[in-house]
Write an enzyme that holds these catalytic residues in place. Structure first.
Site, PDB file in Angstrom:
ATOM      1  N   ARG A 132      -5.471   0.147   5.712  1.00 42.21           N
ATOM      2  CA  ARG A 132      -5.266   0.527   4.319  1.00 42.21           C
ATOM      3  C   ARG A 132      -5.864  -0.573   3.455  1.00 42.21           C
ATOM      4  NH1 ARG A 132       0.445   0.506   1.151  1.00 42.21           N
ATOM      5  NH2 ARG A 132      -0.253  -1.615   0.740  1.00 42.21           N
ATOM      6  N   ASP A 166      -3.404   3.600  -0.978  1.00 42.51           N
ATOM      7  CA  ASP A 166      -2.145   4.010  -1.602  1.00 42.51           C
ATOM      8  C   ASP A 166      -2.268   3.905  -3.121  1.00 42.51           C
ATOM      9  OD1 ASP A 166       1.334   3.079  -0.890  1.00 42.51           O
ATOM     10  OD2 ASP A 166       0.456   4.492  -2.319  1.00 42.51           O
ATOM     11  N   HIS A 224      -2.503  -3.384   6.763  1.00 41.68           N
ATOM     12  CA  HIS A 224      -2.709  -3.545   5.319  1.00 41.68           C
ATOM     13  C   HIS A 224      -3.740  -4.640   5.067  1.00 41.68           C
ATOM     14  CE1 HIS A 224       1.296  -1.767   3.652  1.00 41.68           C
ATOM     15  NE2 HIS A 224       0.789  -1.015   4.589  1.00 41.68           N
ATOM     16  N   GLU A 252      -2.886   8.216  -0.642  1.00 40.44           N
ATOM     17  CA  GLU A 252      -1.432   8.330  -0.566  1.00 40.44           C
ATOM     18  C   GLU A 252      -0.795   8.289  -1.942  1.00 40.44           C
ATOM     19  OE1 GLU A 252       0.237   5.158   1.695  1.00 40.44           O
ATOM     20  OE2 GLU A 252       2.215   5.422   0.833  1.00 40.44           O
ATOM     21  N   GLU A 272       7.023   8.982   1.206  1.00 35.44           N
ATOM     22  CA  GLU A 272       7.855   7.833   1.604  1.00 35.44           C
ATOM     23  C   GLU A 272       9.135   7.765   0.778  1.00 35.44           C
ATOM     24  OE1 GLU A 272       4.916   4.750   0.737  1.00 35.44           O
ATOM     25  OE2 GLU A 272       6.342   3.943  -0.693  1.00 35.44           O
ATOM     26  N   TRP A 299       5.874   2.696 -11.086  1.00 36.06           N
ATOM     27  CA  TRP A 299       5.428   1.490 -10.370  1.00 36.06           C
ATOM     28  C   TRP A 299       4.837   1.875  -9.033  1.00 36.06           C
ATOM     29  CZ3 TRP A 299       7.175  -0.666  -5.643  1.00 36.06           C
ATOM     30  CH2 TRP A 299       6.468  -1.822  -5.308  1.00 36.06           C
ATOM     31  N   TYR A 334      -0.060  -3.091  -7.510  1.00 30.95           N
ATOM     32  CA  TYR A 334       0.667  -2.786  -6.267  1.00 30.95           C
ATOM     33  C   TYR A 334      -0.174  -3.138  -5.042  1.00 30.95           C
ATOM     34  CZ  TYR A 334       1.907  -0.715  -2.038  1.00 30.95           C
ATOM     35  OH  TYR A 334       2.167  -0.591  -0.716  1.00 30.95           O
ATOM     36  N   ARG A 373       5.119  11.496   4.901  1.00 36.91           N
ATOM     37  CA  ARG A 373       5.427  10.079   5.143  1.00 36.91           C
ATOM     38  C   ARG A 373       6.922   9.793   5.293  1.00 36.91           C
ATOM     39  NH1 ARG A 373       3.086   5.819   5.408  1.00 36.91           N
ATOM     40  NH2 ARG A 373       3.439   4.740   3.441  1.00 36.91           N
ATOM     41  N   GLU A 395       2.424   3.560   9.900  1.00 41.85           N
ATOM     42  CA  GLU A 395       2.150   2.371   9.079  1.00 41.85           C
ATOM     43  C   GLU A 395       2.736   1.145   9.760  1.00 41.85           C
ATOM     44  OE1 GLU A 395       3.739   2.574   5.133  1.00 41.85           O
ATOM     45  OE2 GLU A 395       2.870   0.678   4.512  1.00 41.85           O
ATOM     46  N   ASP A 397       9.775  -3.712   4.304  1.00 39.49           N
ATOM     47  CA  ASP A 397      11.116  -3.502   3.761  1.00 39.49           C
ATOM     48  C   ASP A 397      11.871  -2.417   4.517  1.00 39.49           C
ATOM     49  OD1 ASP A 397       9.001  -2.481   1.517  1.00 39.49           O
ATOM     50  OD2 ASP A 397      10.568  -0.972   1.764  1.00 39.49           O
ATOM     51  N   ASN A 433      15.170  -0.687  -0.155  1.00 37.88           N
ATOM     52  CA  ASN A 433      14.651  -1.849  -0.865  1.00 37.88           C
ATOM     53  C   ASN A 433      15.063  -1.881  -2.346  1.00 37.88           C
ATOM     54  OD1 ASN A 433      13.285  -4.172  -1.307  1.00 37.88           O
ATOM     55  ND2 ASN A 433      11.231  -3.286  -1.178  1.00 37.88           N
ATOM     56  N   HIS A 452       6.148   6.031   6.927  1.00 40.37           N
ATOM     57  CA  HIS A 452       6.239   4.825   6.107  1.00 40.37           C
ATOM     58  C   HIS A 452       6.705   3.680   7.002  1.00 40.37           C
ATOM     59  CE1 HIS A 452       8.386   2.941   2.388  1.00 40.37           C
ATOM     60  NE2 HIS A 452       7.130   2.587   2.390  1.00 40.37           N
ATOM     61  N   HIS A 479       0.044   4.883  -5.154  1.00 38.02           N
ATOM     62  CA  HIS A 479       1.405   4.473  -5.529  1.00 38.02           C
ATOM     63  C   HIS A 479       1.912   5.168  -6.790  1.00 38.02           C
ATOM     64  CE1 HIS A 479       4.816   1.613  -5.087  1.00 38.02           C
ATOM     65  NE2 HIS A 479       4.378   1.590  -3.856  1.00 38.02           N
TER      66      HIS A 479
HETATM   67  C1  CS2 Z   1       4.266   1.286   0.017  1.00 36.92           C
HETATM   68  C2  CS2 Z   1       5.552   0.561   0.169  1.00 36.92           C
HETATM   69  O1  CS2 Z   1       3.922   0.864   2.291  1.00 36.92           O
HETATM   70  C3  CS2 Z   1       3.701   1.649   1.375  1.00 36.92           C
HETATM   71  O2  CS2 Z   1       3.060   2.709   1.470  1.00 36.92           O
HETATM   72  O3  CS2 Z   1       4.322   2.398  -0.815  1.00 36.92           O
HETATM   73  O4  CS2 Z   1       5.232  -0.753   0.450  1.00 36.92           O
HETATM   74  C4  CS2 Z   1       6.482   0.591  -1.022  1.00 36.92           C
HETATM   75  O5  CS2 Z   1       5.862  -0.018  -2.137  1.00 36.92           O
HETATM   76  C5  CS2 Z   1       7.743  -0.174  -0.655  1.00 36.92           C
HETATM   77  O6  CS2 Z   1       8.309   0.406   0.480  1.00 36.92           O
HETATM   78  C6  CS2 Z   1       8.750  -0.171  -1.798  1.00 36.92           C
HETATM   79  O7  CS2 Z   1       9.923  -0.849  -1.382  1.00 36.92           O
HETATM   80 MG    MG Z   2       3.135   3.953  -0.125  1.00 36.96          MG
END
Ligand code: CS2
Ligand code: MG
Length: 403
Positions: free
Chosen positions: A147, A211, A122, A237, A263, A403, A159, A284, A340, A317, A37, A313, A213
């Site tokens: 989640r 998450d 999600h 996470e 991930e 991020w 996020y 992950r 996920e 994307d 991504n 993960h 993040h």
């Molecule tokens: C996230 C992802 O799904 C998750 O756990 O961390 O959506 C992540 O932000 C994206 O894969 C980034 O491209």
């Molecule tokens: Mg994640």
């Protein structure tokens, strides 16, 4: 099983995907996901310039040898671009081998360890109430694990939360990186209220995940892990950036909240210290970004020695090709944890016809020889690539953060 052709299909049915197709002289072909991504064309260049030409004429059945030709032979080893490129080749070759054997991929790996694969969905909302409504929708659809991500008062864009409630969340939503602003203190003061509200409304049996993040320091993560213990999360996470694996040792001293990470990992070496010290509970790293089935199988085997389970993960994307192959892996792997699942758009599912199916909070693997996912090349052509970048994050004082 000599490889006669290998080429990429870049398509963007709502978001960019890169797919590798490897064709053998017998006409049997396999496909692999090469989507990274925000860096899609970097992987395209790596494959087209440095990998695909050397595949032509090789024996497709020699998966292990080709994997090492691309890993040890690269000299500049590892990294997300290299390992995503290797993964695409690897998954396509496993797809070919399973098709040639006339069996679904999970059979080739060792057969079923389970009949269905538990997923987590999600639930997001710009505030706690909106998030709870999304949790309720998921519970109604049969999800056993959700989640939860909600907006934080005082933080404009965070996020995991779509701009409009109920809309799918797509972080790579601008040609150049959008700049978000982050406040750890506002987040830490608010997020435990989200979990309290979920437990209050939905009780104790629902598996609840979250998450972070990559945004906390170890001691902040320790504080959060401790504070949310009463809500017994399934996992917390990416609570800190994981380049420094030792940081998780500090978090582990303070909390029993299960930890998930990986991930962004692209090889076993990113996770080795974490796993051997039992500093995490779920790994992950998924097939597309960690070198494919050949390498992720080794990560899962090491993890199994230390009570660490898989938690692939699986956001939108990663293409249905990754998801399809992952479901076969999840069906086989002895130390499976959870998968996920962010549903792809209808346009994406039309470009990538597949035989896996969602039922009562679980995936049921298909019986088609191979990984059960294909690509409609003529339909794919209708969705041209468009550059899309992931956001960056700044603290309120302007510091470029995670991020
Ligand atoms: C996230 C992802 O799904 C998750 O756990 O961390 O959506 C992540 O932000 C994206 O894969 C980034 O491209
Ligand atoms: Mg994640």
């Amino acid at each position: 099983m000599i490889i006669s052709d290998a080429y990429l299909i870049v398509t963007s049915p709502g978001r960019n995907f890169v797919t590798l197709k490897i064709v053998t002289e017998s006409g049997v072909y396999g496909i692999g996901d090469a989507t990274l991504n925000g860096r899609e064309l970097a992987v395209v260049a790596y494959l087209e310039e440095h990998v695909l030409p050397s595949l032509i004429g090789r024996d497709a059945s020699r998966i292990e040898d080709i994997w090492h030709f691309l890993y040890r032979g690269a000299y500049w080893r590892r990294g997300p671009v290299t390992m995503t490129a290797i993964a695409a080749v690897d998954v396509a070759l496993w797809d070919i081998k399973a098709k040639a054997a006339g069996m679904p991929l999970y059979q080739l790996l060792g057969g079923k360890s389970r009949d269905r694969v538990m997923v987590y969905g999600h639930a997001t909302g710009r505030d706690i109430e909106a998030c709870l409504e999304e949790v309720a929708r998921h519970v109604k659809e049969g999800y056993k694990a959700v989640r939860v991500q909600a907006g934080v008062p005082g933080i404009a864009s965070i996020y995991g939360v779509a701009k409009k409630d109920g809309e799918p969340y797509e972080p790579a939503d601008a040609e150049l990186p959008a700049e978000h602003v982050w406040s750890t203190s506002k987040y830490l003061n608010h997020v435990p209220k989200l979990f309290a509200a979920v437990r209050e409304r939905f009780g104790d049996d629902l598996h609840v995940l979250h998450d972070v993040h990559h945004r906390l320091t170890p001691i902040e993560a320790a504080r959060l892990g401790k504070e949310v213990e009463p809500y017994h999360l399934f996992w917390l996470e990416d609570c800190v950036p994981a380049e420094n694996q030792e940081a998780f040792g500090l978090i582990r001293q303070h909390t029993t909240t299960p930890l998930a990470v990986g991930e962004v990992f692209n090889s076993l070496f990113d996770a080795k210290t974490l796993i051997e010290n039992q500093w995490i509970d779920y790994i992950r790293a998924t097939l597309t970004h960690a070198g494919g089935i050949t390498h992720v199988r080794r990560i899962a085997d090491l993890a199994g020695l230390y009570h660490v389970r898989t938690g692939f993960h699986g956001p939108t994307d990663l293409s249905p090709v990754c998801l399809g192959a992952a479901i076969h892996f999840d069906t086989w792997v002895p130390n499976f944890g959870i998968q996920e699942y962010m549903p792809h758009t209808n346009a994406t599912d039309e470009v990538f016809p597949h035989d896996y199916r969602f039922e009562d909070g679980h995936f049921i693997v298909g019986e088609t020889p191979g990984h059960g996912v294909d690509i409609d090349e003529s339909l794919a052509k209708q969705y041209p690539y468009k550059r899309a970048s992931l956001p960056v994050n700044r603290l309120e004082d302007g510091t470029l953060w995670h991020w």
